[in-house]
Design an enzyme around this catalytic site. Sequence first.
Site, PDB file in Angstrom:
ATOM      1  N   HIS A 167      34.028  46.273  45.500  1.00  0.00           N
ATOM      2  CA  HIS A 167      33.847  44.822  45.432  1.00  0.00           C
ATOM      3  C   HIS A 167      33.442  44.275  46.802  1.00  0.00           C
ATOM      4  CE1 HIS A 167      35.752  44.868  41.489  1.00  0.00           C
ATOM      5  NE2 HIS A 167      35.598  43.564  41.380  1.00  0.00           N
ATOM      6  N   HIS A 219      43.417  47.487  46.691  1.00  0.00           N
ATOM      7  CA  HIS A 219      42.958  48.229  47.866  1.00  0.00           C
ATOM      8  C   HIS A 219      43.890  47.995  49.040  1.00  0.00           C
ATOM      9  CE1 HIS A 219      39.071  49.503  46.223  1.00  0.00           C
ATOM     10  NE2 HIS A 219      38.948  48.293  45.713  1.00  0.00           N
TER      11      HIS A 219
END
Length: 276
Positions: A167, A219
Amino acid sequence: MERRWVFVLLDVLCVLVASLPFIILTLVNAPYKRGFYCGDDSIRYPYRPDTITHGLMAGVIITATVVLVSSGEAYLVYTDRLYSRSDFNNYVAAIYKVLGTFLFGAAVSQSLTDLAKYMIGRLRPSFLAVCDPDWSRVNCSGYVQVEVCRGSPANVTEARLSFYSGHSSFGMYCMLFLALYVQARLCWKWARLLRPTVQFFLVAFAIYVGYTRVSDNKHHWSDVLVGLLQGALVACLTVCYVSDFFKSRPPQSCQENEESERKPSLSLTLTLGDRP
């Protein structure tokens, strides 16, 4: 005319070749199966849904790209500030050049991201919540590498793709590419504040996406940082060495336009210089 079509086919082939790594890795979908330590607190976070989903991110990127590129190229072609020696319509040729460059850089960025994801196989912060280990089979005295997950195989595989953030890398690539496009195309005096305002919101969106990946436990912060840096690097290299955004003709660069507005003409300079 036939030669032009050969060049078009070559461009398409280059984009496809640059896309091969992430296409193959996505189809195979077999990341490196990294083990874990029972006491590793970095992978014990709860699972949370995405704040910025793939659909939302795609919608923002596609909308921003279509609006900025289509309107920017249309205005430049209409005012004869941008022209092409192509056999195609000037507007079509201009759009083709920008989007072709954009897609090539996007393919490179995504391929680099997926190579790291599948080869390294870093565990996401919510790995244990997704994995749901069968603790009766786990020996916590050492490194656990046996398959002990009871969670959905697809979700467990996805939980092994933490490094680095896709992303973040893709979002930063797209938004910085558009920000540099705006820098090259929106170069009139009346746009001195409009240009940095548009650029701010583009880059801010990419950074915001990165923040959400950390807060959503998708993440680690280092995954997001590396993703943002990689996306920015690919965007800069693509714009500088692949696109023609900052070539003098076409289009004229912002610096040339501004200098021509500021500098007096040669005749005026000589006239002023001859005065006693």
